[in-house]
Motif scaffolding. Structure first.
Motif, PDB file in Angstrom:
ATOM      1  N   UNK A  10       5.643   3.071   1.300  1.00 18.07           N
ATOM      2  CA  UNK A  10       5.034   1.852   0.774  1.00 18.07           C
ATOM      3  C   UNK A  10       5.243   0.770   1.815  1.00 18.07           C
ATOM      4  N   UNK A  11       4.140   0.162   2.239  1.00 16.20           N
ATOM      5  CA  UNK A  11       4.180  -0.808   3.333  1.00 16.20           C
ATOM      6  C   UNK A  11       3.392  -2.064   2.961  1.00 16.20           C
ATOM      7  N   UNK A  12       3.743  -3.208   3.556  1.00 14.55           N
ATOM      8  CA  UNK A  12       2.948  -4.415   3.329  1.00 14.55           C
ATOM      9  C   UNK A  12       1.509  -4.194   3.812  1.00 14.55           C
ATOM     10  N   UNK A  13       0.552  -4.633   3.039  1.00 17.87           N
ATOM     11  CA  UNK A  13      -0.858  -4.411   3.372  1.00 17.87           C
ATOM     12  C   UNK A  13      -1.236  -4.987   4.731  1.00 17.87           C
ATOM     13  N   UNK A  62       0.853  -1.186   0.000  1.00 18.34           N
ATOM     14  CA  UNK A  62       0.000   0.000   0.000  1.00 18.34           C
ATOM     15  C   UNK A  62       0.891   1.239   0.000  1.00 18.34           C
ATOM     16  N   UNK A  63       0.582   2.207  -0.877  1.00 16.06           N
ATOM     17  CA  UNK A  63       1.281   3.500  -0.860  1.00 16.06           C
ATOM     18  C   UNK A  63       0.441   4.469  -0.035  1.00 16.06           C
ATOM     19  N   UNK A  64       1.084   5.084   0.953  1.00 16.20           N
ATOM     20  CA  UNK A  64       0.400   5.983   1.874  1.00 16.20           C
ATOM     21  C   UNK A  64       1.015   7.373   1.776  1.00 16.20           C
ATOM     22  N   UNK A 120      -1.299  -4.948  -6.451  1.00 14.11           N
ATOM     23  CA  UNK A 120      -2.111  -6.106  -6.837  1.00 14.11           C
ATOM     24  C   UNK A 120      -2.344  -7.010  -5.635  1.00 14.11           C
ATOM     25  N   UNK A 121      -3.570  -7.483  -5.494  1.00 15.17           N
ATOM     26  CA  UNK A 121      -3.908  -8.434  -4.444  1.00 15.17           C
ATOM     27  C   UNK A 121      -4.340  -7.822  -3.125  1.00 15.17           C
ATOM     28  N   UNK A 122      -4.319  -6.512  -2.992  1.00 17.76           N
ATOM     29  CA  UNK A 122      -4.729  -5.870  -1.731  1.00 17.76           C
ATOM     30  C   UNK A 122      -6.240  -5.714  -1.717  1.00 17.76           C
ATOM     31  N   UNK A 123      -6.871  -6.238  -0.673  1.00 18.46           N
ATOM     32  CA  UNK A 123      -8.331  -6.159  -0.547  1.00 18.46           C
ATOM     33  C   UNK A 123      -8.761  -5.523   0.780  1.00 18.46           C
ATOM     34  N   UNK A 124      -7.811  -5.219   1.660  1.00 16.14           N
ATOM     35  CA  UNK A 124      -8.145  -4.751   3.001  1.00 16.14           C
ATOM     36  C   UNK A 124      -8.305  -3.243   3.102  1.00 16.14           C
TER      37      UNK A 124
END
Length: 119
Positions: free
Chosen positions: A99-102, A30-32, A74-78
């Motif tokens: 950028x961090x792991x979802x 995720x980019x924050x 890709x693959x982030x749903x949360x």
């Protein structure tokens, strides 16, 4: 983007704000847009090179952030773009973007000010 960069292990006072390339978005990440970042004892140990895990130099310190999701890999749903979040990361939080792991991203209630999300 602007970031605080550690080029050598030492003191907080040796850090400088620099222009660097934004980190690349990866699958399941995720980019924050960072609004707030905490300053912790662990962060001071990383900067001093005294923590049990040492990042490769140079690195951007910062282990906890709040902000707004800009985009997801890709693959982030949360979470999704526009969500207000808290994230825990190894380093990289003292920057305009992180950028961090979802799986380390947590949505914040809409009525909680972002500056209160780290308390």
């Amino acid at each position: 983007m602007k970031a605080i960069v550690c080029h050598q292990f030492g003191d907080f006072h040796d850090l400088k704000i620099e222009d660097i390339e934004p980190p690349a978005l990866q699958p399941l990440s995720v980019r924050i847009a960072v609004e707030y970042a905490s300053v912790t004892f662990a962060t001071s140990l990383w900067i001093a090179g005294k923590y049990q895990h040492k990042p490769s130099l140079p690195f951007v310190p910062g282990t906890e952030i709040t902000g707004t999701v800009m985009e997801t890999g890709a693959g982030v749903t949360t979470c999704k773009a526009g969500d207000r979040v808290l994230a825990v990361l190894g380093w990289g939080g003292f920057a305009e973007q992180a950028v961090v792991p979802a799986h380390t991203v947590y949505r914040l209630p809409d009525d909680l000010p972002l500056d209160q999300g780290l308390h």
